[in-house]
Design a protein around this motif. Structure first.
Motif, PDB file in Angstrom:
ATOM      1  N   LYS A 237       1.053  -1.319  -0.005  1.00 57.22           N
ATOM      2  CA  LYS A 237       0.072  -0.051  -0.010  1.00 57.22           C
ATOM      3  C   LYS A 237       0.843   1.213   0.029  1.00 57.22           C
ATOM      4  CE  LYS A 237      -1.890  -1.465   3.800  1.00 57.22           C
ATOM      5  NZ  LYS A 237      -1.235  -2.744   4.068  1.00 57.22           N
ATOM      6  N   THR A 238       1.837   1.527   0.841  1.00 57.97           N
ATOM      7  CA  THR A 238       2.535   2.306   0.778  1.00 57.97           C
ATOM      8  C   THR A 238       3.698   2.524  -0.340  1.00 57.97           C
ATOM      9  OG1 THR A 238       2.980   2.180   3.482  1.00 57.97           O
ATOM     10  CG2 THR A 238       4.489   3.469   2.369  1.00 57.97           C
ATOM     11  N   THR A 239       4.025   1.570  -0.634  1.00 58.75           N
ATOM     12  CA  THR A 239       4.773   1.629  -2.022  1.00 58.75           C
ATOM     13  C   THR A 239       3.918   2.104  -3.222  1.00 58.75           C
ATOM     14  OG1 THR A 239       5.957  -0.523  -1.388  1.00 58.75           O
ATOM     15  CG2 THR A 239       6.167   0.211  -3.534  1.00 58.75           C
TER      16      THR A 239
ATOM     17  N   SER B 186       7.842  -2.823   5.688  1.00 58.67           N
ATOM     18  CA  SER B 186       6.642  -1.997   5.833  1.00 58.67           C
ATOM     19  C   SER B 186       6.422  -1.615   7.376  1.00 58.67           C
ATOM     20  CB  SER B 186       5.569  -2.540   5.351  1.00 58.67           C
ATOM     21  OG  SER B 186       4.809  -3.530   5.929  1.00 58.67           O
TER      22      SER B 186
HETATM   23  N1  LIG Z   1      13.496  -0.545  -0.346  1.00 57.12           N
HETATM   24  C1  LIG Z   1      12.955  -1.920   0.096  1.00 57.12           C
HETATM   25  N2  LIG Z   1      13.854  -3.088  -0.047  1.00 57.12           N
HETATM   26  C2  LIG Z   1      13.163  -4.129   0.177  1.00 57.12           C
HETATM   27  N3  LIG Z   1      12.021  -4.601   0.388  1.00 57.12           N
HETATM   28  C3  LIG Z   1      11.154  -3.458   0.439  1.00 57.12           C
HETATM   29  C4  LIG Z   1      11.695  -2.087   0.190  1.00 57.12           C
HETATM   30  N4  LIG Z   1      10.487  -1.257   0.299  1.00 57.12           N
HETATM   31  C5  LIG Z   1       9.468  -2.113   0.564  1.00 57.12           C
HETATM   32  N5  LIG Z   1       9.827  -3.156   0.873  1.00 57.12           N
HETATM   33  C6  LIG Z   1       9.009  -4.440   1.054  1.00 57.12           C
HETATM   34  O1  LIG Z   1       7.975  -4.429   0.193  1.00 57.12           O
HETATM   35  C7  LIG Z   1       6.612  -4.746   0.765  1.00 57.12           C
HETATM   36  C8  LIG Z   1       5.548  -3.682   0.519  1.00 57.12           C
HETATM   37  O2  LIG Z   1       5.805  -2.655   1.657  1.00 57.12           O
HETATM   38  P1  LIG Z   1       4.773  -1.458   1.715  1.00 57.12           P
HETATM   39  O3  LIG Z   1       5.406  -0.464   2.856  1.00 57.12           O
HETATM   40  O4  LIG Z   1       4.386  -0.920   0.629  1.00 57.12           O
HETATM   41  O5  LIG Z   1       3.535  -2.073   2.597  1.00 57.12           O
HETATM   42  P2  LIG Z   1       2.236  -1.726   3.186  1.00 57.12           P
HETATM   43  O6  LIG Z   1       1.149  -2.295   2.417  1.00 57.12           O
HETATM   44  O7  LIG Z   1       2.386  -0.280   3.433  1.00 57.12           O
HETATM   45  O8  LIG Z   1       2.440  -2.394   4.659  1.00 57.12           O
HETATM   46  P3  LIG Z   1       1.772  -1.661   6.204  1.00 57.12           P
HETATM   47  O9  LIG Z   1       0.352  -2.045   6.090  1.00 57.12           O
HETATM   48  O10 LIG Z   1       2.531  -2.583   7.063  1.00 57.12           O
HETATM   49  O11 LIG Z   1       2.161  -0.332   6.092  1.00 57.12           O
HETATM   50  C9  LIG Z   1       6.942  -5.227   2.292  1.00 57.12           C
HETATM   51  O12 LIG Z   1       7.332  -6.463   2.311  1.00 57.12           O
HETATM   52  C10 LIG Z   1       8.470  -4.324   2.435  1.00 57.12           C
HETATM   53  O13 LIG Z   1       9.206  -5.280   3.154  1.00 57.12           O
END
Ligand SMILES: Nc1ncnc2c1ncn2[C@@H]1O[C@H](COP(=O)(O)OP(=O)(O)OP(=O)(O)O)[C@@H](O)[C@H]1O
Ligand SMILES: Nc1ncnc2c1ncn2[C@@H]1O[C@H](COP(=O)(O)OP(=O)(O)OP(=O)(O)O)[C@@H](O)[C@H]1O
Ligand SMILES: NC(N)=O
Ligand SMILES: [Mg+2]
Ligand SMILES: [Mg+2]
Lengths: 415, 530, 288, 230, 390
Positions: free
Chosen positions: C86-88, D133
């Motif tokens: 989501k954050t990505t 994340s």
């Molecule tokens: N720079 C990076 N290097 C390695 N892995 C990454 C990197 N950035 C994100 N990830 C991985 O990508 C995945 C997606 O991360 P993201 O932050 O988008 O999740 P999210 O959906 O926002 O989760 P949350 O609900 O916990 O915030 C995670 O497994 C994270 O570990």
């Protein structure tokens, strides 16, 4: 309703600041000239030529410190290459001074001595126009400005930050120093420019000229302080500080940090150039060692001693360190590095926000003492915190509050 | 004169020295050189003794008479009889380079008959470089008698060099061919001279008349060129690595104190200095107490340099830096002050001049590759030492808990405390180790460059460049940066000269950072840019 | 060995595809559209298109061929397990992360993958970060002032002064986020929840067309959560909102369409009740 | 287990904690609730020694720890999950967990139950903490605090950013940890339902003071939810 | 006043402290000596020591302070040419008197300065002539190696012209420079080796200055470039510099000066003894191993000549002293009687060439019979024709 610009310029400094500036201006523009020119040497208030040039030199250093504080204290960009801009301004004006020597040099030639000696028959192209004061003044600002602009453009565009930026500025000034050491570069090599005779035909060693240069340096410092003060209190200044603290966040609200940094960086370099131009005729020499990395680090040290991000601190720091150096190299010629070294250590240990920090702390304490109940103390502490001098906050918390505002080098370290 | 010498050479080796010949040593400059040459050709123990006396400054003249100045008085140089005059009466014969060279050659000629093959080899080597045509018979005799293959090979070069001038084309041809196995630039020049023409235009004639000899010479030249070219590339590469290893040693301590701990340590150079001064003191102690083990002082200095710098580091950390964690700006200011203080302290205690540190004998000299390319032992040792220190640090940072604690503490000091790390102790320990490593750097530098109060200021800029260029906090980055800069600098230097090369290296650094704004080993990841 | 090969083949394929699209874009005259930043074109009532976005970090796919559209004026909730991407996804929209492949359009014409962060912000996308990020040395007031919609070029800010109505606007938002008492405190000294509010306030000042909110109510009390929900629903319509949250009560209060992300792509979409009933969503996200 | 007596704390001049007194008994979950900015985090930081207490006392396990440095408190058996995760961004997940064992002898292994609770940590062992994340980082922070088997676990809003299913897991885990009877748990929460489900004892803070306290079962009856509203 | 103030303007900190500190010491010693002998004109000399800290603008500032505030009668100071250039305008403006004790590149003549060090023709040219002589090894090819700044560049320019006049072609000259503080001489040594191997007898003329000398000589030793093969003659390496080098591998390398500590004569013995004693008394670090060198001798000579001139003039008035300085003679520790040239303010000095001994001292292998007159305006530089004195 929009406040008029002049009013805002005026408002950017507290009343105390204006009063201090006015006193300073009076001393520099009236007091010193009168005391130097009009009073006889025997008079106790006579200001000696030695003192005038010494103070003039220190005023130039103060301008450099203010320029450094603008870019370091407010934009968080630690330049370890500001000596280069200072020297470029100095060299640009030095070229004019060399041309003003005319045929009074050792070789009695039209060309500067060192060129005669290199068997050069004519001025190299980059000396063109150097006999014109106007062109020289233009170069004084334009040359450091251009170098800074080009360098900054590439560096900021590549998003070079923190210590990485600091190090390449150091590499830049170091490379320039080596380049200027070479005779072939056409700036007199290691001996640099010396033996200046006149400006606009007036004798450079005459008391009048000395006082004029001094007064100009004071004027430049005042202008820098007013300009600097305006900049940092304007919205521009707040954006800059925001970039320092959280660059990516600034981008997400729509500011382009590249332009902000580049503007401040170039302006800071130009101010250094002006300072260098006034410095050279007052000390009588410019040589490549002004570009040595250690010189640039020292500029940062002045600012740190005085208190970063305060402008006034930069002025005080440059003044204290250089005066101390001038005094102690005379009175403690073999031990002055101890004095200076311990000064730096003591300042860091006991005056975490520099000399200015001490002053603020004292003021806060006095305010607290005036109202003598606990809640008053609370108020004072709070106002200190709000005033941006969180000296009263316990150390760990202060660190926490500062964490994102850490200096570039720290960011490099923690990145 | 040549004929005289030839005639002399024919004399039996053990003949008593001709006094006239020996008296030449007391004569004018040319006579001395001639006499020395003759002594070499003549051979014998007496000649050797005289040469020793001459080189040792124990030969003089009293009223034109050649005397040996002995501790107990003067003796006549030829007869050996003791003289009445006291030692002060004699005018010592000064030996200068020119004479010393002649003595060296003469000695080598004498040593050709030594029983030790190693001595004969060394002698043959000297003669290969310096032999004059007069020595050709001596060489020929030695070659005929020589059993050792290595010595024979060298002698053959030496002879061949001289034989290139022989009137006999067959001999010249053999010589030209034999010299193809050499890797000596001087030999190449000799051969090249054969391929030149004398005179102008059509009237020009070859220096070497025989076409076959010319062809052989050309072939040999090509072979030598190839060998020299290779050796030189190898040499440049080595100098690059060596410079890199020095940069690395200068920077490794900083890679810990700054790279990992985040202290902008402007006094890093002075920690190097402390290490070097400690080495100096160890050397002094060995000189006065263990002179027979002097060669080992460098080894004893390893713990000493480490501890001395570590102690200074601990003092710095305990007294000053500990109050500044999380305030890197202030650490810049305080360590700048510390650096001033340490430099001046060294000046006051040890004086402003450089201190003399001798390479132990096993670190003096070098291995010679072809074509005069020498890899000095001190540089080879330092290269190895850099690798050793590097492995040590790597193990410490990556494989021990301490390393992990240090990294954790720098990343988040309060939180490290909240998982139970005694942060203050870890800081002190880590800073001590970083400083100690700087001390080791100082030890290594003392074997290459000068040791003086301000020596550190010369390294601080380079050290920071290496650490930053590699990527702050990245040990591997520092290694690549140091070696890379070393090699780039050395190749540029060969091409553009030291000054321009240095400027270009700096420009290269600026350009490189544009491509990699976080250093070679940039940290990637979402935390890096926030 | 084989998996890497596969990945490589796939990447080559994606690259080729991307190349194709480029060609297509460059022939802008062909379909009469201009793919350059400019006025937001909402002619198709869609404010955000994400198509086939893939982002990987060292081989790990944080987003995997993600496709998503947000309508103009919509309030969309995104939920999904920790690490779903989501954050990505927000990083991609705001230009912080460049996708390996795929397209992201703001309105019909603005290609987000070609713009820098400030340009995207300028085009009208505002963002609140998961971890509250504010300017710690600036007061709450100044934080809002900086975020305010205005000409953000150097030459304007140099001479900018705060107009009365702008001052009123800041004061109003300060009241809205209940920081009027703390207006002059350095923001770094605010509590976690207060920082969350301040960041929401900054977003309001920015008046973006599209708001991206990453866990806006984390650390807020239930009561404040409700207020936030009210605020957001009142914004919807005029603005478009994308909200990421793990608080189901809050998502329910928002009442918009819900998208469930999982392992970098959309797992389910629909209103909250439907999604909550989806066994796959229960399995990976809601739990039993 | 933990006893806090008339604790006072200031930031500069502002009085943040005003004479707080309470106990955290072993084998129970004590939840602390309060609106934003009332001083909950400040209290926990004071308990951990991150900010020095201005006056009052803190004792743990019968020993006075008011002035002890953080690491000694941890060594005594206090585990801490801070607000905002505070993981070590450049250490790997594994190293972050090993950091949790800093007070244990060298070579101690990460207890497997951490991975049972947070399987994602196992998958991401080699990834750097800062790359995770938000929710993953939160899980890592909890795992780190649990790793060395603390006697008192202090959690500052541990559910923040965590997906519902794992919140449920955490709830179960905390419950079972408390039920072993060897651990005391101090939980700061905004998420009322979660707090209520776990609380054996509750405390409500307002402006640096504890304004309500009681048994967890009585929370609804006492109107805690309403007290938290404005 | 009942004392006469003497300014001592040598860097005691920064990069030049390494060389200049000893000059400050010897100046103080000489002042004590003169005072012990009754002072000058019945007054004691009072030294005013300041530290210009290797910082050129600070040199000018300190000079102004010495002249204008302290009203010193004369200043003994400077080492680098740039420091001299920096103080010159001040001396001219305030009509002060500077004694400059270090060999330099020439191309300068100022009324207010007395140059007690060597001009190029009193050091560089004789050294090269020696190398070319049969006795010196008959060098035909030259490497001109220096630190990249004015003194080496100028010296080498003069030498190149000189060599040309002696029929050495450009192909037989290799000129190379290194930056200040350069510490890695591998490439340069390799290049010298290569150059030397290419043909005729080669010699190296080194104007490497300061700290670079240690790494240069260390590398030279380890690379096996022996003095018997390729001799190196240096103009900035004296006894003080050799204290920091292990001289064993350097046997036979040369230096050209106007004085060596090893010179054997009564004046020198007295000079050395006095300095040793002074060093002990004043607790100079490593007092038992202190050495004397050429600029120290020049300082000593300069102070004594100034004293004589003041006594002749009967006043410390600068113009009178300048007038009285011309033709002053002094029996110097070098063993020669030196004369101050009235027209060009340089000393007539002998040239001595020494080879390094294992103990860090020099063996004099060649010297001029007489002191020779300085040519500050080198005839080997275009445009200097006809330039003579002031
Ligand atoms: N720079 C990076 N290097 C390695 N892995 C990454 C990197 N950035 C994100 N990830 C991985 O990508 C995945 C997606 O991360 P993201 O932050 O988008 O999740 P999210 O959906 O926002 O989760 P949350 O609900 O916990 O915030 C995670 O497994 C994270 O570990
Ligand atoms: N370093 C500091 N200096 C001054 N005031 C501070 C500092 N840190 C926090 N405060 C103030 O102290 C009060 C209490 O903050 P604290 O972080 O303890 O609140 P909290 O109860 O944890 O809130 P939240 O639920 O939002 O996390 C807040 O008003 C905050 O602004
Ligand atoms: N004058 C010199 N040696 O710089
Ligand atoms: Mg997230
Ligand atoms: Mg909190």
């Amino acid at each position: 309703m929009r406040t008029p610009f002049t009013l805002r310029l005026f408002q950017s400094m507290p009343r105390g600041g204006w009063i201090a500036l006015a006193i300073f201006a009076a001393v520099a523009w009236i007091g010193v000239p009168v005391a130097h020119l009009a009073l006889p040497e025997s008079h106790p208030l006579h200001v000696f030529a030695y003192t005038v040039s010494l103070l003039g030199k220190i005023l130039c250093y103060m301008v450099v410190a203010v320029a450094m504080d603008l870019i370091w204290g407010y934009a968080g960009i630690l330049s370890l290459g500001h000596g280069l801009f200072f020297a470029l301004g100095g060299y640009a004006f030095g070229m004019y001074l060399m041309r003003q020597i005319g045929r009074d040099g050792s070789y009695g030639a039209e060309l500067p001595d060192f060129m005669v000696f290199l068997d050069w028959k004519e001025l190299p192209w980059y000396w063109a126009g150097s006999d014109s004061l106007l062109w020289a003044l233009f170069l004084v600002v334009a040359l450091p400005g251009l170098v800074a602009f080009v360098f900054g453009w590439f560096a900021f565009r590549s998003r070079i930050k923190g210590v990485y930026f600091s190090i390449i500025t150091q590499a830049l000034t170091y490379a320039a120093m080596l380049l200027f050491f070479r005779n072939e570069t056409g700036f007199g090599g290691n001996n640099g420019f010396t033996d200046f005779k006149r400006i606009l035909g007036y004798d450079i060693t005459s008391p009048g000229m000395r006082v004029t240069l001094f007064a100009l340096s004071a004027a430049l410092l005042i202008a820098c302080l007013v300009l600097g003060r305006y900049l940092v209190t304007s919205r521009f200044g707040r954006v800059l500080a925001a970039i320092r603290d959280a660059e990516s966040r600034v981008m997400f609200i729509g500011y382009n940090p590249l332009h902000y940094k580049l503007f401040m960086w170039t302006l800071s370099a130009m101010l250094c150039g002006l300072a260098g131009a006034l410095y050279v005729p007052q000390v009588g020499i410019i040589n490549p060692s002004e570009m040595s990395p250690a010189n640039s680090i020292e500029i940062a040290v002045w600012v740190a001693v005085g208190g970063r991000g305060t402008l006034v601190g930069a002025v005080l720091g440059a003044g204290i360190v250089n005066l101390a150096k001038s005094v102690f190299t005379v009175y403690l010629p073999e031990y002055w590095p101890f004095v200076l070294g311990f000064l730096f250590i003591v300042v860091t240990l006991y005056l975490p926000d520099g000399v200015v920090g001490l002053w603020r702390k004292l003021r806060a304490r006095r305010a607290a003492a005036a109202l003598d109940d606990a809640s008053a103390a609370a108020g004072a502490g709070l106002s200190a915190a709000i005033g941006g001098a969180p000296a009263e906050v316990p150390a760990t918390e202060r660190q926490a509050a500062r964490s994102t505002a850490d200096t570039p080098i720290a960011k490099g370290a923690n990145a | 004169m040549l004929c005289v010498l030839m005639a002399l050479a024919a004399l039996p080796a053990r003949a008593a020295l001709d006094p006239a010949l020996v008296q030449g040593l007391g004569g004018d400059f040319n006579a001395r050189v001639a006499a020395i040459d003759a002594l070499g050709v003549a051979g014998g123990d007496e000649a050797a003794a005289l040469l020793d006396a001459l080189e040792g400054g124990r030969l003089g003249t009293v009223d034109g008479r050649l005397v040996v100045i002995a501790p107990d008085g003067l003796r006549d140089a030829t007869s050996g009889e003791a003289l009445a005059a006291d030692a002060g009466a004699a005018t010592r014969i000064t030996v200068n380079n020119r004479l010393r060279r002649a003595i060296g050659t003469a000695r080598a000629a004498l040593a050709l008959s030594s029983a030790q093959p190693a001595q004969r080899l060394a002698a043959a080597d000297t003669l290969r470089e310096n032999a004059s045509p007069a020595l050709l018979p001596v060489l020929a005799r030695a070659l005929a008698a020589e059993q050792d293959d290595a010595v024979r090979a060298v002698l053959r070069y030496a002879t061949a060099k001289l034989e290139l001038a022989s009137p006999d084309p067959a001999l010249r041809l053999k010589a030209a061919q034999a010299l193809g196995g050499s890797s000596d630039a001087a030999v190449k020049n000799l051969l090249a001279a054969l391929l030149e023409k004398r005179g102008d235009g059509a009237a020009a004639t070859w220096v070497e008349a025989d076409a076959e000899v010319r062809a052989a010479a050309a072939a040999s030249m090509r072979a030598i060129d190839r060998r020299i070219g290779l050796a030189q590339t190898a040499g440049t590469l080595f100098s690059g690595l060596s410079l890199g290893s020095i940069l690395l040693l200068a920077a490794l301590g900083l890679a810990i104190t700054y790279g990992v701990m985040g202290v902008i340590n402007m006094a890093h150079g002075e920690l190097l200095m402390v290490g070097a001064y400690a080495t100096f003191l160890v050397q002094g102690a060995f000189r006065s107490h263990l002179p027979e083990y002097l060669d080992l002082y460098v080894l004893a200095a390893i713990p000493a340099a480490f501890l001395a710098a570590a102690l200074v580091g601990i003092a710095m950390e305990r007294l000053v830096l500990r109050h500044l964690y999380g305030r890197p700006l202030e650490s810049l200011l305080a360590t700048w002050g510390l650096s001033l203080v340490l430099i001046q302290a060294a000046r006051v205690l040890f004086g402003p001049q450089n201190l003399e540190l001798a390479n132990p004998s096993w670190m003096s000299g070098g291995v010679e590759l072809a074509g005069g390319v020498v890899l000095p032992y001190n540089r080879i040792v330092i290269l190895g030492f850099a690798a050793f220190v590097l492995v040590l640090i790597w193990l410490m940072m990556q494989k021990t808990r301490l390393g992990m604690f240090v990294r954790a503490v720098t990343q988040n000091r309060p939180m490290a405390g909240c998982v139970g790390v005694p942060t203050a102790r870890v800081d002190t320990l880590a800073f001590a180790i970083g400083s100690g490593v700087a001390g080791l750097g100082g030890l290594a530098l003392s074997q290459i460059a000068n040791v003086g109060p301000a020596m550190g200021t010369g390294y601080i800029v380079d050290a920071f460049m290496v650490v930053v260029l590699g990527g702050v906090g990245q040990l591997a980055g520092a290694v690549w940066a140091a070696l890379g800069l070393g090699i780039v600098a050395k190749f540029l230097e060969g091409w553009a000269g030291a000054v321009v090369a240095k400027i270009l290296v700096l420009v290269f650094i600026i350009a490189f950072i544009q491509k990699r704004p976080q250093g070679i080993f940039a940290l990637k990841g979402r935390f890096a840019d926030s | 060995m084989i998996p890497t090969l596969e990945i490589e083949r796939e990447r080559a394929h994606l690259d080729a595809e991307r190349e194709n699209q480029r060609e297509h874009w460059d022939g802008s005259a062909a379909d009469g559209r201009v793919y350059r930043p400019g006025e937001l074109d909402l002619s198709h009532k869609v404010i955000l298109y994400l198509d086939d976005i893939t982002v990987s970090f060292d081989g790990f796919r944080a987003l995997n061929k993600l496709s998503l559209t947000i309508d103009a004026g919509e309030l969309r909730c995104i939920i999904g397990p920790n690490g779903a991407g989501k954050t990505t996804m927000m990083d991609v929209i705001t230009g912080k992360t460049r996708p390996d492949s795929g397209t992201a359009f703001f309105g019909q014409t603005i290609d987000l993958t070609r713009l820098t962060e400030p340009e995207i912000a300028h085009a009208g996308i505002g963002r609140k970060f998961q971890k509250p990020t504010i300017f710690e040395h600036h007061s709450a007031f100044e934080n809002l002032e900086l975020a305010m919609k205005a000409d953000k070029r150097v030459r304007r800010t140099l001479f900018a002064s705060l107009l009365d109505d702008e001052r009123d606007r800041v004061a109003e938002v300060l009241r809205q986020i209940r920081l009027d008492q703390a207006a002059d405190r350095p923001a770094g000294l605010l509590s976690h929840g207060q920082k969350q509010w301040l960041e929401i306030g900054m977003l309001l000042m920015q008046e973006p067309r599209l708001l991206l909110l990453d866990e806006p109510v984390a650390g807020m009390t239930d009561d404040e959560t409700e207020r936030t929900a009210e605020l957001f629903t009142s914004l919807a319509g005029k603005h478009s909102l994308v909200v990421v949250e793990h608080d189901m009560a809050f998502v329910e209060a928002l009442g918009g369409k819900v998208t469930v992300l999982c392992e970098g792509s959309v797992l389910a979409e629909g209103d909250l009740a439907t999604v909550q009933a989806d066994p796959r969503v229960i399995e990976v996200y809601l739990g039993r | 287990m933990l006893k806090v007596d008339t604790l006072n704390q200031y930031y500069g001049g502002s009085h943040i904690l005003r004479g707080l007194s309470f106990d955290v008994p072993v084998g129970q979950v004590t939840t602390l609730l309060g609106r934003n900015g009332v001083g909950k985090t400040t209290l926990l930081k004071t308990l951990m020694g991150l900010v020095p207490a201005a006056s009052g006392s803190i004792s743990f396990d019968g020993r006075d720890i008011t002035r002890a440095p953080s690491y000694k408190r941890v060594a005594a058996g206090i585990g801490f999950v801070p607000q905002g995760r505070e993981i070590f961004p450049r250490l790997t997940v594994e190293e972050n967990l090993l950091m949790g064992l800093a007070t244990r002898p060298r070579g101690s292994a990460i207890p497997p139950r951490i991975f049972d609770m947070f399987p994602v940590l196992k998958q991401m062992m080699a990834r750097r903490g800062g790359d995770l994340s938000g929710g993953q980082q939160q899980q890592l922070a909890i795992g780190r605090a649990l790793a060395f088997g603390p006697k008192l676990l202090i959690l500052d809003e541990p559910t923040e950013g965590i997906q519902p299913s794992i919140i449920k897991d955490i709830e179960r885990a905390i419950r079972s940890l408390a039920e072993t009877g060897e651990m005391a748990i101090l939980l700061v929460e905004q998420y009322y339902d979660f707090a209520r489900a776990l609380a054996d004892q509750y405390l409500v803070m307002e402006r640096g003071e504890i304004v309500m306290r009681g048994a967890g079962a009585d929370m609804d009856r006492d109107g805690v939810r309403e007290a938290l509203a404005v | 006043a009942d004392t006469i103030k003497i300014g001592i303007l040598h860097s005691l900190s920064g990069t030049m402290a390494i060389s200049e500190t000893a000059l400050k010491n010897v100046a103080l010693m000489t002042i004590e000596e003169i005072n012990a002998g009754g002072g000058v004109l019945g007054k004691k000399l009072e030294p005013v020591v300041v530290d210009p800290a290797s910082n050129w603008p600070l040199f000018a500032e300190r000079a102004r302070q010495l002249l204008a505030q302290d009203k010193v009668a004369a200043v003994f100071g400077c080492w680098t040419s740039v420091s001299r250039k920096s103080v010159l305008p001040v001396f001219k403006e305030l009509n002060g008197l500077l004694f400059y004790p270090v060999q330099y590149e020439g191309e300068e003549l100022e009324k207010n300065v007395f140059y007690t060090g060597a001009a190029p023709n009193q050091q560089a040219i004789p050294a090269v002539e020696y190398l070319m002589s049969e006795e010196g090894g008959g060098a035909k090819r030259f490497v001109l190696l220096g630190t990249d700044y004015v003194y080496p560049r100028t010296t080498n320019k003069i030498l190149r012209a000189f060599l040309k006049s002696k029929g050495v072609s450009d192909a037989d000259i290799l000129e190379d420079y290194t930056p200040f503080g350069h510490a890695d001489y591998q490439t340069i040594i390799a290049r010298i080796k290569h150059f030397a191997a290419e043909g005729k007898k080669t010699a190296v003329v080194s104007t490497i200055n300061g700290d670079s000398n240690v790494p240069f000589y260390k590398e030279l030793g380890n690379a096996g470039l022996k003095a018997t093969d390729v001799p190196v003659v240096a103009f900035s390496v004296g006894e003080e510099e050799l204290r920091g080098v292990d001289t064993k591998p350097l046997l036979g390398h040369l230096a050209a000066w106007n004085y060596f500590m090893s010179v054997d004569n009564p004046q020198n013995k007295a000079f050395i003894d006095k300095y040793r004693a002074w060093a002990k008394k004043n607790a100079v670090p490593n007092a038992d191993t202190v050495v004397t060198n050429d600029p120290m001798e020049a300082t000593y000579v300069g102070l004594h000549m100034w004293k004589q001139a003041v006594e002749k003039a009967g006043s410390t008035d600068v113009d009178k002293v300048i007038a009285a300085m011309g033709g002053q003679t002094f029996k110097a520790p070098s063993g020669f009687t030196l004369t101050m040239d009235a027209t060009n303010h340089h000393l007539h000095k002998p040239v001595l060439i020494g080879e390094v001994r294992a103990d860090g001292q020099f063996d004099v292998v060649w010297q001029t019979q007489q002191p020779i007159r300085a040519q500050p305006w080198s005839p080997f530089i275009e445009g200097n024709e006809g330039k003579q004195g002031l």
